[in-house]
Design a protein around this motif. Structure first.
Motif, PDB file in Angstrom:
ATOM      1  N   ILE A  36       0.838  -1.209   0.000  1.00  0.00           N
ATOM      2  CA  ILE A  36       0.000   0.000   0.000  1.00  0.00           C
ATOM      3  C   ILE A  36       0.871   1.257   0.000  1.00  0.00           C
ATOM      4  CG2 ILE A  36      -1.715   1.329   1.298  1.00  0.00           C
ATOM      5  CD1 ILE A  36      -2.875  -1.152   0.015  1.00  0.00           C
ATOM      6  N   VAL A  37       1.896   1.270   0.852  1.00  0.00           N
ATOM      7  CA  VAL A  37       2.798   2.424   0.935  1.00  0.00           C
ATOM      8  C   VAL A  37       3.611   2.560  -0.348  1.00  0.00           C
ATOM      9  CG1 VAL A  37       4.781   3.392   2.166  1.00  0.00           C
ATOM     10  CG2 VAL A  37       2.921   2.328   3.448  1.00  0.00           C
ATOM     11  N   ASN A  38       4.085   1.453  -0.898  1.00  0.00           N
ATOM     12  CA  ASN A  38       4.895   1.496  -2.125  1.00  0.00           C
ATOM     13  C   ASN A  38       4.094   1.944  -3.337  1.00  0.00           C
ATOM     14  OD1 ASN A  38       7.123   0.651  -0.713  1.00  0.00           O
ATOM     15  ND2 ASN A  38       6.984  -1.483  -1.345  1.00  0.00           N
ATOM     16  N   LYS A  39       2.784   1.731  -3.297  1.00  0.00           N
ATOM     17  CA  LYS A  39       1.928   2.166  -4.412  1.00  0.00           C
ATOM     18  C   LYS A  39       1.069   3.356  -3.985  1.00  0.00           C
ATOM     19  CE  LYS A  39       1.721  -2.025  -7.184  1.00  0.00           C
ATOM     20  NZ  LYS A  39       2.844  -2.712  -6.587  1.00  0.00           N
ATOM     21  N   VAL A  47      -3.060  -5.419  -2.525  1.00  0.00           N
ATOM     22  CA  VAL A  47      -2.477  -6.488  -1.701  1.00  0.00           C
ATOM     23  C   VAL A  47      -2.635  -7.843  -2.390  1.00  0.00           C
ATOM     24  CG1 VAL A  47      -2.513  -7.628   0.545  1.00  0.00           C
ATOM     25  CG2 VAL A  47      -2.938  -5.177   0.403  1.00  0.00           C
ATOM     26  N   ILE A  48      -3.802  -8.087  -2.967  1.00  0.00           N
ATOM     27  CA  ILE A  48      -4.035  -9.363  -3.658  1.00  0.00           C
ATOM     28  C   ILE A  48      -3.087  -9.512  -4.848  1.00  0.00           C
ATOM     29  CG2 ILE A  48      -5.692 -10.683  -5.022  1.00  0.00           C
ATOM     30  CD1 ILE A  48      -7.905  -9.612  -3.226  1.00  0.00           C
ATOM     31  N   LEU A 106      -1.401  -2.295   9.306  1.00  0.00           N
ATOM     32  CA  LEU A 106      -0.580  -1.773  10.404  1.00  0.00           C
ATOM     33  C   LEU A 106       0.612  -0.972   9.887  1.00  0.00           C
ATOM     34  CD1 LEU A 106      -0.541  -4.882  12.787  1.00  0.00           C
ATOM     35  CD2 LEU A 106      -1.819  -2.747  13.105  1.00  0.00           C
ATOM     36  N   PHE A 107       1.177  -1.396   8.745  1.00  0.00           N
ATOM     37  CA  PHE A 107       2.372  -0.742   8.220  1.00  0.00           C
ATOM     38  C   PHE A 107       2.092   0.699   7.779  1.00  0.00           C
ATOM     39  CE2 PHE A 107       5.539   0.089   4.832  1.00  0.00           C
ATOM     40  CZ  PHE A 107       6.697  -0.084   5.585  1.00  0.00           C
ATOM     41  N   VAL A 108       0.882   0.978   7.366  1.00  0.00           N
ATOM     42  CA  VAL A 108       0.524   2.351   6.980  1.00  0.00           C
ATOM     43  C   VAL A 108       0.749   3.302   8.150  1.00  0.00           C
ATOM     44  CG1 VAL A 108      -1.380   3.852   6.272  1.00  0.00           C
ATOM     45  CG2 VAL A 108      -1.091   1.605   5.195  1.00  0.00           C
ATOM     46  N   TRP A 109       0.479   2.839   9.362  1.00  0.00           N
ATOM     47  CA  TRP A 109       0.623   3.669  10.565  1.00  0.00           C
ATOM     48  C   TRP A 109       1.975   3.471  11.267  1.00  0.00           C
ATOM     49  CZ3 TRP A 109      -4.137   2.508   8.753  1.00  0.00           C
ATOM     50  CH2 TRP A 109      -5.108   3.523   8.789  1.00  0.00           C
ATOM     51  N   PHE A 110       2.539   2.261  11.173  1.00  0.00           N
ATOM     52  CA  PHE A 110       3.764   1.948  11.919  1.00  0.00           C
ATOM     53  C   PHE A 110       4.826   1.395  10.961  1.00  0.00           C
ATOM     54  CE2 PHE A 110       0.034   1.045  14.633  1.00  0.00           C
ATOM     55  CZ  PHE A 110       0.204   2.050  15.579  1.00  0.00           C
ATOM     56  N   ARG A 111       5.702   2.256  10.447  1.00  0.00           N
ATOM     57  CA  ARG A 111       6.702   1.837   9.457  1.00  0.00           C
ATOM     58  C   ARG A 111       7.792   0.960  10.070  1.00  0.00           C
ATOM     59  NH1 ARG A 111       5.519   5.410   5.177  1.00  0.00           N
ATOM     60  NH2 ARG A 111       3.285   5.775   5.481  1.00  0.00           N
ATOM     61  N   ASP A 112       7.965   1.040  11.385  1.00  0.00           N
ATOM     62  CA  ASP A 112       8.956   0.173  12.038  1.00  0.00           C
ATOM     63  C   ASP A 112       8.552  -1.299  11.983  1.00  0.00           C
ATOM     64  OD1 ASP A 112      10.553   2.286  12.699  1.00  0.00           O
ATOM     65  OD2 ASP A 112       9.796   2.490  14.740  1.00  0.00           O
ATOM     66  N   PHE A 171      -6.247   5.267   4.307  1.00  0.00           N
ATOM     67  CA  PHE A 171      -4.885   5.049   3.830  1.00  0.00           C
ATOM     68  C   PHE A 171      -4.299   6.275   3.141  1.00  0.00           C
ATOM     69  CE2 PHE A 171      -5.315   0.127   3.360  1.00  0.00           C
ATOM     70  CZ  PHE A 171      -5.246   0.010   4.738  1.00  0.00           C
ATOM     71  N   ALA A 172      -5.064   6.899   2.250  1.00  0.00           N
ATOM     72  CA  ALA A 172      -4.556   7.999   1.434  1.00  0.00           C
ATOM     73  C   ALA A 172      -4.023   9.148   2.287  1.00  0.00           C
ATOM     74  CB  ALA A 172      -5.656   8.506   0.488  1.00  0.00           C
TER      75      ALA A 172
END
Length: 257
Positions: A87-90, A105-106, A162-168, A253-254
């Motif tokens: 999601i972050v990469n796109k 994701v799919i 979760l990665f959208v909010w927490f990049r760690d 997300f956006a």
């Protein structure tokens, strides 16, 4: 509705194929890098655990036992890592184009699946070349692969959200994957673990799926593993939970990326 669904399916396919092509873009060996990685890991682990430590001495066809486990593991590790960051990469697609975020994701999962299926094809070619009998139980192989894909997808949806909010999370997940690799019976047989702890091992669906896939493809008896409800149930729960969490958070997300 049918036209819209067809459009989304075609979009998912195109994204997956495009990602697969980009993955090996400007690479001399191309797809073979994906084959060389599990083979290199297999070579090192086989040398250490079979030749030096003699851990696989009691397992028939240990080299295939180990190689299949590594191929399955590398698919799981790759699909969760790539899908988590998809999601972050796109971000350009998420921000500028209206499309269901689930498609991203799919599509990423399908890209990893294509590599996985090619590696499995090579694995079975090795089996034939080295004279291993292909058991009739292999007809159940797609069922367990589907179970693996659903479990991986459900987990990927949770991680992607979760990665959208927490990049760690990317670094944390890499460490957890290292722990999970040794907590899963990939390089060692389940038999070396005391029976009283087996239920802990098989709370991990990946452990049971790997064991079942080995039994139906390598076991010369050709016996189908006894059906159990625990792994399919956990897989279903993870998949539903992943879908619920992802769909609930995807409208935000956006603005977060």
């Amino acid at each position: 509705m049918n036209k819209l669904l067809k459009h989304y399916l075609e979009l998912t396919r195109e994204l997956a194929i495009n990602d697969f092509k980009l993955k090996y873009n400007n690479s001399i060996l191309g797809y073979f890098w994906s084959l060389l990685k599990p083979l290199a890991l297999f070579g090192i682990l086989y040398l250490v655990f079979s030749i030096f430590l003699r851990l696989g001495g009691g397992i028939p066809n240990y080299q295939f036992y180990l190689l299949l486990g590594i191929i399955i593991w590398m698919y799981f590790a790759e699909v969760t890592l790539l899908s988590m960051q998809s999601i972050v990469n796109k971000a350009n697609l998420v921000k500028k184009i209206y499309l269901p975020k689930l498609i991203i994701v799919i599509a990423t999962s399908l890209t990893s699946l294509m590599t996985f299926l090619l590696n499995l094809a090579v694995f079975f070619i090795f089996m034939v070349v080295f004279g291993l009998k292909i058991p009739l139980s292999l007809v159940w192989f797609p069922v367990y692969i589907l179970e693996l894909c659903f479990f991986s997808l459900g987990l990927s949806l949770i991680l992607a959200t979760l990665f959208v909010w927490f990049r760690d999370l990317a670094h944390i997940w890499e460490i957890l994957l290292q722990i999970l690799f040794y907590a899963t019976p990939i390089i060692y047989p389940v038999a070396i673990i005391p029976i009283k702890y087996h239920y802990l091992i098989f709370l991990n669906p990946l452990a049971q799926i790997i064991q079942d896939l080995r039994r139906i493809s390598i076991d010369p008896t050709g016996l189908v593993p006894p059906f159990g409800w625990l792994t399919p149930l956990i897989t279903l729960v993870i998949l539903i939970l992943g879908l619920v969490i992802f769909l609930k958070k995807s409208p935000y997300f956006a603005e977060k990326i």
